[in-house]
Design a protein around this motif. Structure first.
Motif, PDB file in Angstrom:
ATOM      1  N   ILE A  67      -5.549  -6.050   3.365  1.00 17.78           N
ATOM      2  CA  ILE A  67      -5.619  -7.494   2.579  1.00 17.78           C
ATOM      3  C   ILE A  67      -5.192  -8.545   3.405  1.00 17.78           C
ATOM      4  O   ILE A  67      -5.585  -9.552   3.239  1.00 17.78           O
ATOM      5  CB  ILE A  67      -4.374  -7.142   1.416  1.00 17.78           C
ATOM      6  N   ARG A  68      -4.179  -8.152   4.102  1.00 17.74           N
ATOM      7  CA  ARG A  68      -3.623  -9.339   5.011  1.00 17.74           C
ATOM      8  C   ARG A  68      -4.745  -9.810   5.959  1.00 17.74           C
ATOM      9  O   ARG A  68      -4.731 -11.076   6.254  1.00 17.74           O
ATOM     10  CB  ARG A  68      -2.305  -8.698   5.830  1.00 17.74           C
ATOM     11  N   ARG A  69      -5.434  -8.969   6.442  1.00 17.23           N
ATOM     12  CA  ARG A  69      -6.699  -9.125   7.383  1.00 17.23           C
ATOM     13  C   ARG A  69      -7.647 -10.100   6.745  1.00 17.23           C
ATOM     14  O   ARG A  69      -8.021 -11.165   7.064  1.00 17.23           O
ATOM     15  CB  ARG A  69      -7.190  -8.103   7.932  1.00 17.23           C
ATOM     16  N   ARG A 129       0.358   2.177   4.584  1.00 21.75           N
ATOM     17  CA  ARG A 129       0.051   0.844   4.183  1.00 21.75           C
ATOM     18  C   ARG A 129      -1.402   0.033   4.770  1.00 21.75           C
ATOM     19  O   ARG A 129      -1.422  -0.997   5.048  1.00 21.75           O
ATOM     20  CB  ARG A 129       1.245  -0.134   4.870  1.00 21.75           C
ATOM     21  N   LEU A 171      -9.468  -2.093   3.419  1.00 17.62           N
ATOM     22  CA  LEU A 171      -9.542  -2.634   2.118  1.00 17.62           C
ATOM     23  C   LEU A 171     -10.117  -1.290   1.120  1.00 17.62           C
ATOM     24  O   LEU A 171      -9.662  -1.607   0.029  1.00 17.62           O
ATOM     25  CB  LEU A 171     -10.345  -3.536   1.951  1.00 17.62           C
ATOM     26  N   ARG A 231      -4.099  -0.205   3.284  1.00 17.25           N
ATOM     27  CA  ARG A 231      -4.816  -1.154   2.471  1.00 17.25           C
ATOM     28  C   ARG A 231      -3.992  -2.593   2.639  1.00 17.25           C
ATOM     29  O   ARG A 231      -4.615  -3.610   2.596  1.00 17.25           O
ATOM     30  CB  ARG A 231      -4.475  -0.722   0.877  1.00 17.25           C
ATOM     31  N   GLU A 232      -2.587  -2.479   2.612  1.00 19.59           N
ATOM     32  CA  GLU A 232      -2.027  -3.790   2.892  1.00 19.59           C
ATOM     33  C   GLU A 232      -2.413  -4.544   4.119  1.00 19.59           C
ATOM     34  O   GLU A 232      -2.661  -5.733   4.242  1.00 19.59           O
ATOM     35  CB  GLU A 232      -0.452  -3.593   2.993  1.00 19.59           C
TER      36      GLU A 232
END
Ligand SMILES: Nc1ncnc2c1ncn2[C@@H]1O[C@H](COP(=O)(O)OP(=O)(O)O)[C@@H](O)[C@H]1O
Ligand SMILES: [Mg+2]
Lengths: 456, 247
Positions: free
Chosen positions: A354-356, A348, A453, A350-351
């Motif tokens: 994204i969240r960052r 995860r 990312l 990439r997740e």
């Protein structure tokens, strides 16, 4: 509930409350449950260590609890303030081939008088025991004749269901009376009311003055205290037995006859309070050890209270080995969880990126993955508790049903659910989640958002 | 003249001592601008956009965003700037696969520390409707086409009412018809006053912007105004009334 459990439950519920109170917490919790559900098999496998650890702790502690209760019940039945001294046939006599020889051994009236000099003793109940057939008309019953004094009923917590137990007058006047154990009464008097009728022991008739209610037999005490089943007894006054049977008793066994001269088979000594039990016990032991009284070891002394100490020691042992066992299984479980979490974090990446990018701080990411691990270990813990409790319940249920007796060893304890171990093991499971979750979570939090990312 | 949204002063970026990727970039962006950042591959567009987006720090130089010097901020301060002032649109959409459309749009609010309730939910639904996904509120990214996913991402970039929207090749993964839809949408948002900086290497796409900045080897090669493409006949209006208070 012990204070530790209360504290642990408090900490658990406060942290769950915090989680539910904040948006991030609720989201984290929800996300954790979703990803758990998404990877059901993987989550289950990674939780297995925790499940086994928690359920094992609960099951073992419950068995400890069960056997402790068994022993405590036994001690209570034998009396915590009691000291039991018994006559024991010395080995050389037992091996003797000589027939008809009178075996003389055991406690004497003289011993008993001597015990009377000890001030803390409040009660002494002597008894003679000999097997003899009890007859009522054509019916017979192989009972255990117990000649004793009226206080015997108090000491053994016997209750007369009908009539009364022996009393002082019977003893003083050597009355020809008897009290029947419930089984003895049932087998001799299937149809009649036994009270005020008479039964025969040898050539003498005794008037039945009482019948006892059913009583659970006591367990044996490691060889030094025979198991007693009071239901097949017949009680007569001690004085009467001396008058009628004399000092000698005829024992018929396996085709041989032997004579015994035993003043009394057992004395149950009651001491005024629990602190005096051990000192009095050792005083009596000293008295009996004087060689001029008993040159041979023809007596045995049991202090039921001593078994308490044994129980405490065993319990401490169980706790210790359980602690080691639980630590190992939780360590293994924790490593399993950490392994899976590390894989999850990589998966995860990439997740995380994204969240960052959307504004999550490092602490938010740490929190999210930490909650996820804690939810995993927490659910593992709950499953373990569920399984452990179910096992204890089913085992206890089967144990209580006579048709399943073949499953269990004679005298094996039935488990009793040990409640504190539920809270311990549950909090430990969640704690394992924190300890083993922190590294994967930090690793996720410290990823570079740009690289995260780019991760596919 | 409109207010400055951001100002770059001599931004340098070195990845290693010899890898000088941005060479003293100066740039001023004002409210309501729509800038296309162009240049050949490797010219430093993404690096610049990451610095603008507070995801990366310049090696030296000044970066002022809304008057604040962000070039010396800590990681957690930058996170907070991202959640408050910036909206991101990525080439790969970058939605969270576990979440529904509405939940994806909500994410920036969570990190801004806003309490999610029925009013925030309504706002996120209004944004979904704005980008034409009012009927897909409960769908997950996997169930949406690329264009639809990118529209969710646009809605998400608006939810925190950002001062600046950053888009890195927003149409890079889309076919030309869908690209057109997305560009019309961005143009409409710009008409509404949103400030947008978009990286692209396609002239067609850059043509939608009002200002085109070209880069080469870490330098700004040219920086000129552009007359944007006219909106095609019958291009859908954005249901702007939905945005009252929503973005
Ligand atoms: N994390 C990094 N480490 C080292 N070099 C990088 C890194 N990111 C980008 N670069 C280099 O910086 C230069 C500019 O890259 P980039 O900003 O991605 O260009 P563009 O987006 O214009 O194609 C390229 O030469 C690239 O190889
Ligand atoms: Mg690029």
């Amino acid at each position: 509930m012990d204070p530790l459990s209360i504290a642990l439950v408090g900490v658990l519920s406060i942290s769950i409350g915090f989680l539910l109170a904040s948006d991030k917490g609720r989201r984290g919790l929800e996300l954790a449950l979703r990803s758990l559900w998404l990877h059901k098999l993987r989550s289950f496998l990674s939780m297995l260590g925790i499940i086994i650890g928690t359920s094992a702790v609960i099951i073992l502690m419950s068995f400890g609890e069960g056997s402790e209760k068994d022993v405590l019940d036994d001690i209570k039945r034998l009396g915590t303030t009691n000291i039991i001294v018994r006559s024991v046939k010395p080995p050389e006599d037992a091996n003797s081939n000589m027939r008809q020889r009178v075996a003389t051994y055991g406690l004497t009236y003289d011993d008993m008088d001597f015990f009377k000099t000890i001030p803390s003793i409040t009660r002494m109940v002597p008894m003679r025991i000999f097997p003899q057939e009890t007859r009522r008309g054509a019916r017979g019953h192989n009972s255990r004749v117990v000649a004793t004094t009226p206080q015997y009923a108090e000491v053994n917590e016997l209750v007369a269901g009908q009539g009364r137990f022996l009393n002082e007058e019977d003893e003083a006047q050597m009355n020809n009376v008897c009290v029947l154990g419930s089984e003895t009464a049932k087998s001799l008097f299937p149809f009649e009311d036994p009270i005020d009728t008479s039964v025969k022991l040898g050539q003498f008739a005794y008037v039945v003055v009482g019948v006892l209610t059913d009583r659970m037999p006591t367990g044996g005490t490691g060889g030094s205290q025979a198991a007693e089943d009071f239901n097949h007894d017949i009680y007569i006054p001690l004085s009467t037995s001396r008058g009628r049977f004399g000092d000698r008793i005829m024992i018929r066994a396996a085709g041989s006859r032997s004579m015994e001269k035993v003043d009394m088979h057992q004395i149950t000594i009651t001491v005024q309070d629990i602190d005096k039990v051990r000192p009095v016990g050792s005083m009596i032991r000293e008295m009996l050890s004087e060689t001029k009284r008993h040159p041979r070891q023809d007596w045995a002394l049991t202090v039921p209270l001593d078994r308490l100490e044994l129980v405490e020691r065993t319990k401490a042992n169980i706790r210790q080995s359980l602690g080691i066992y639980a630590s190992i299984s939780l360590l293994v479980g924790g490593i399993g969880i950490m392994n899976v979490m590390l894989a999850t974090v990589t998966e995860r990446t990439r997740e995380v990126g994204i969240r960052r990018a959307l504004g999550a701080k490092r602490s938010d990411i740490t929190f999210q993955f930490l909650v996820e691990t804690m939810v995993q270990t927490g659910i593992g813990g709950i499953l373990g508790v569920g399984f452990g409790c179910a096992y204890v319940f089913v085992h206890a249920l089967l144990h209580s049903m006579p048709q399943f007796a073949f499953l269990f060893q004679q005298g094996s304890p039935s488990p009793i659910l040990h409640l504190p171990s539920i809270t311990w093991s549950l909090t430990t499971a969640v704690g394992v989640g924190v300890i083993f979750g922190i590294y994967p979570a930090m690793r996720a939090a410290h990823m570079d958002p740009i690289e995260a990312l780019r991760h596919v | 003249m409109a207010n400055e949204v951001l100002e770059l002063e001599g931004i340098n970026k070195f990845y290693t001592e010899s890898l000088h990727v941005l060479k003293g970039i100066d740039l001023t962006v004002r409210e309501g601008e729509f800038i296309a950042l162009m240049g050949p591959s490797g010219s430093g567009k993404s690096t610049l956009l990451n610095i603008l987006g507070c995801l990366d720090k310049p090696t030296n130089g000044g970066y002022f965003l809304g008057g604040q010097d962000v070039s010396s901020m800590s990681d957690s301060q930058l996170s907070s700037i991202r959640s408050r002032y910036l909206g991101f649109i990525f080439q790969q959409y970058n939605l969270l696969p576990q979440y529904t459309v509405v939940e994806n749009i909500e994410v920036p609010l969570i990190y801004q520390g806003i309490r999610l309730d029925s009013s925030t939910k309504k706002r996120c639904e209004a944004l979904a409707e704005l980008v034409g996904l009012g009927h897909r509120l409960d769908h997950r990214p996997m169930q949406l086409s690329g264009g639809q996913q990118q529209r969710v991402a646009i809605a998400r970039s608006l939810v925190n009412k950002p001062q600046l929207i950053l888009a890195d090749e927003p149409t890079g993964n889309l076919d030309s018809k869908t690209s057109l839809e997305i560009m019309v949408m961005l143009s409409r948002l710009n008409e509404m006053g949103k400030t947008i900086i978009m990286v692209t290497h396609e002239n067609d796409i850059a043509g939608w912007a009002r200002r085109i900045v070209r880069m080469r080897d870490g330098n700004i090669e040219s920086d000129e105004a552009n007359e944007p493409w006219p909106l095609p006949e019958g291009a859908p209006e954005l249901p702007v009334h939905l945005l009252e208070g929503a973005a």
